[in-house]
Each structure stands twice: as structure tokens, then as C-alpha cells.
Design an enzyme around this catalytic site. Structure first.
Site, PDB file in Angstrom:
ATOM      1  CE  LYS A  41      -3.178  -2.472   3.020  1.00 12.34           C
ATOM      2  NZ  LYS A  41      -3.364  -2.788   4.447  1.00 12.34           N
ATOM      3  N   GLY A  42       2.099   1.076   0.466  1.00 17.61           N
ATOM      4  CA  GLY A  42       2.975   2.227   0.726  1.00 17.61           C
ATOM      5  C   GLY A  42       3.210   3.135  -0.463  1.00 17.61           C
ATOM      6  CD  GLU A  97       8.065  -0.301  -2.507  1.00 10.99           C
ATOM      7  OE1 GLU A  97       7.394   0.546  -1.895  1.00 10.99           O
ATOM      8  OE2 GLU A  97       8.222  -1.456  -2.083  1.00 10.99           O
ATOM      9  CG  ASP A  98       6.810   2.484   0.715  1.00 11.88           C
ATOM     10  OD1 ASP A  98       7.628   1.698   0.189  1.00 11.88           O
ATOM     11  OD2 ASP A  98       6.009   2.119   1.604  1.00 11.88           O
ATOM     12  CG  ASP A 101      14.744  -0.736   5.523  1.00  6.96           C
ATOM     13  OD1 ASP A 101      15.535   0.102   5.954  1.00  6.96           O
ATOM     14  OD2 ASP A 101      14.257  -1.637   6.235  1.00  6.96           O
ATOM     15  CE  LYS A 129      14.246   3.729   6.872  1.00  8.91           C
ATOM     16  NZ  LYS A 129      13.864   2.846   7.990  1.00  8.91           N
ATOM     17  CG  PHE A 150      10.067   2.805  11.597  1.00  8.85           C
ATOM     18  CD1 PHE A 150      10.338   1.645  10.882  1.00  8.85           C
ATOM     19  CD2 PHE A 150       8.748   3.214  11.729  1.00  8.85           C
ATOM     20  CE1 PHE A 150       9.308   0.904  10.314  1.00  8.85           C
ATOM     21  CE2 PHE A 150       7.712   2.487  11.166  1.00  8.85           C
ATOM     22  CZ  PHE A 150       7.997   1.332  10.462  1.00  8.85           C
ATOM     23  CG  ASP A 157       2.341   0.684   7.892  1.00  9.48           C
ATOM     24  OD1 ASP A 157       3.188   0.455   6.997  1.00  9.48           O
ATOM     25  OD2 ASP A 157       1.987  -0.170   8.726  1.00  9.48           O
ATOM     26  NE  ARG A 163      -0.781   1.579   5.158  1.00  5.69           N
ATOM     27  CZ  ARG A 163       0.275   0.806   4.919  1.00  5.69           C
ATOM     28  NH1 ARG A 163       1.285   1.281   4.238  1.00  5.69           N
ATOM     29  NH2 ARG A 163       0.324  -0.437   5.359  1.00  5.69           N
TER      30      ARG A 163
HETATM   31  P1  IMP Z   1      13.219  -3.966   2.357  1.00  3.77           P
HETATM   32  O1  IMP Z   1      13.873  -2.925   1.459  1.00  3.77           O
HETATM   33  O2  IMP Z   1      13.025  -5.279   1.722  1.00  3.77           O
HETATM   34  O3  IMP Z   1      13.948  -4.057   3.673  1.00  3.77           O
HETATM   35  O4  IMP Z   1      11.765  -3.545   2.771  1.00  3.77           O
HETATM   36  C1  IMP Z   1      11.178  -2.405   2.402  1.00  3.77           C
HETATM   37  C2  IMP Z   1       9.786  -2.352   2.987  1.00  3.77           C
HETATM   38  O5  IMP Z   1       9.837  -2.286   4.420  1.00  3.77           O
HETATM   39  C3  IMP Z   1       9.135  -1.073   2.522  1.00  3.77           C
HETATM   40  O6  IMP Z   1       8.416  -1.267   1.337  1.00  3.77           O
HETATM   41  C4  IMP Z   1       8.267  -0.705   3.697  1.00  3.77           C
HETATM   42  O7  IMP Z   1       7.014  -1.329   3.579  1.00  3.77           O
HETATM   43  C5  IMP Z   1       8.982  -1.265   4.909  1.00  3.77           C
HETATM   44  N1  IMP Z   1       9.793  -0.225   5.591  1.00  3.77           N
HETATM   45  C6  IMP Z   1      11.133  -0.105   5.596  1.00  3.77           C
HETATM   46  N2  IMP Z   1      11.549   0.960   6.298  1.00  3.77           N
HETATM   47  C7  IMP Z   1      10.418   1.555   6.747  1.00  3.77           C
HETATM   48  C8  IMP Z   1      10.161   2.747   7.550  1.00  3.77           C
HETATM   49  O8  IMP Z   1      11.069   3.495   7.974  1.00  3.77           O
HETATM   50  N3  IMP Z   1       8.862   3.024   7.800  1.00  3.77           N
HETATM   51  C9  IMP Z   1       7.832   2.251   7.342  1.00  3.77           C
HETATM   52  N4  IMP Z   1       8.021   1.148   6.601  1.00  3.77           N
HETATM   53  C10 IMP Z   1       9.296   0.801   6.303  1.00  3.77           C
HETATM   54 MG    MG Z   2       6.403  -0.965   0.783  1.00  6.00          MG
END
Ligand code: IMP
Ligand code: MG
Length: 174
Positions: A41-42, A97-98, A101, A129, A150, A157, A163
Site C-alpha cells: 500500500k505504501g 515504491e515508498d 530499506d 535508507k 523509522f 505506516d 499512512r
Molecule cells: P526492504 O527494502 O526489503 O527491507 O523492505 C522495504 C519495505 O519495508 C518497505 O516497502 C516498507 O514497507 C517497509 N519499511 C522499511 N523501512 C520503513 C520505515 O522506515 N517506515 C515504514 N516502513 C518501512
Molecule cells: Mg512498501
């Protein structure tokens, strides 16, 4: 314990940056149609704002994924909860994407989408990040590089809340 949200990036800053990215994308895709793939949803808030600022023809599709593993640590194996409605074959696809990470989710997702034969495949994220990266992901458009905190708002969210905030904030507990 009560929660407060400290503003990291104001609504004006985010809007201004989305306008810049929209202009850049419009230049880069001149003469083409860009097919935006939103990761729910992000990514939804960012995608709507971005789409409004792109001046080349735009089509949209949505997918929802969930990563196996605990809430706080994604395993990188992604399960498709809702797949795209349309094929990607021969389209100029831009994934929206939002946040990137660890990079696990996006790395898996981009590989999977590449196998569907798009003409081109790029990634646009509102936030990055870099300090948290575990798996290398090639990001083509980045809104903001942020420190390892975070964040919530603009689609992101904390326990399904926040959100809808029109800015990016950090949840503080006191
Ligand atoms: P990754 O890059 O696979 O670790 O995961 C990314 C997902 O983790 C994102 O699409 C978000 O849904 C969630 N996420 C990572 N960091 C944050 C944050 O700071 N706030 C909220 N959701 C986050
Ligand atoms: Mg996401």
C-alpha cells in the site's frame, strides 16, 4: 506511552521534490508512454502525486506483495498478494515504491518483473535508507536519502497508522 510524530520532511519539501522527479521522468520518457507499477500500500500516495506531474502519457497498474519473515526483518522472499492486471511485455515500466530499506523486497521484485519481458524497467522510490542496504538494488529515481530512522507518512505506516500524513515524520514514544 504516547506517540508523537516529529516532522523530518515537510509537505512543501516533499511536494517540491515530487515535482522535480516528475519533470525528470517526463524528459527521460519523452515520446514514450510510461507504465507505472505501484507497490501497495505504501507506494500509492507517492504514485498518485507523481503521476499528476508527469506530462508524457501514463498508464497505471498495482501489485501487492508481502515478504516472508518477521515484521521487522524481511527475508527477501516475496509472496504476491495481488498481481498486476496487465502483462508488462514491451512496456516501459517504472516501479514506484515508498522506500528502499534493506533492498531485499525490491531486488526480488525487480528480478521477477524483468522476467515478464518489459521493454525497459526502472525503479523510482520516494525514500532511500542507504545505510540499511543488505542487497544491492539499482534505483533510478530517488526522492530523498534519509538516515536510518523509522519513518511514517506519505503511504508509510507504523502498525497500519499514519499512512495519510501529508509529510514524512518519525514516530517518537514518550
Ligand atoms: P526492504 O527494502 O526489503 O527491507 O523492505 C522495504 C519495505 O519495508 C518497505 O516497502 C516498507 O514497507 C517497509 N519499511 C522499511 N523501512 C520503513 C520505515 O522506515 N517506515 C515504514 N516502513 C518501512
Ligand atoms: Mg512498501
Amino acid at each position: 506511552m504516547s506517540e508523537r510524530v516529529r516532522v523530518m520532511l515537510s509537505e512543501e519539501e516533499v511536494d517540491r521534490r515530487i515535482q522535480e522527479i516528475g519533470e525528470q521522468i517526463s524528459k527521460d520518457y519523452a515520446g514514450k508512454q510510461v507504465h507505472l507499477v505501484c507497490v501497495l500500500k505504501g507506494g500509492s500516495f507517492f504514485m498518485c502525486e507523481l503521476a499528476k506531474r508527469i506530462t508524457v502519457p501514463v498508464s497505471l497498474d498495482f501489485m501487492s506483495v508481502s515478504s516472508y519473515g518477521s515484521e521487522t526483518k524481511s527475508s527477501g522472499v516475496v509472496r504476491i498478494v495481488k498481481d498486476l492486471d496487465e502483462p508488462l511485455k514491451d512496456k516501459d515500466v517504472l516501479v514506484v515504491e515508498d522506500i528502499v530499506d534493506s533492498g531485499r523486497t525490491l531486488s526480488y521484485l525487480m528480478d521477477m518483473l524483468k522476467d515478464r519481458g518489459p521493454k525497459s524497467l526502472r525503479l523510482c522510490t520516494l525514500l532511500d535508507k542507504p545505510d540499511r542496504r543488505v542487497v544491492d538494488v539499482n534505483v533510478d529515481y530517488t526522492g530523498f536519502r534519509i538516515p536510518d530512522e523509522f519513518v511514517v507518512g506519505y503511504g508509510l505506516d507504523y502498525d497500519q497508522k499514519y499512512r495519510n500524513l501529508p509529510y514524512i515524520g518519525v514516530v517518537e514514544l514518550d
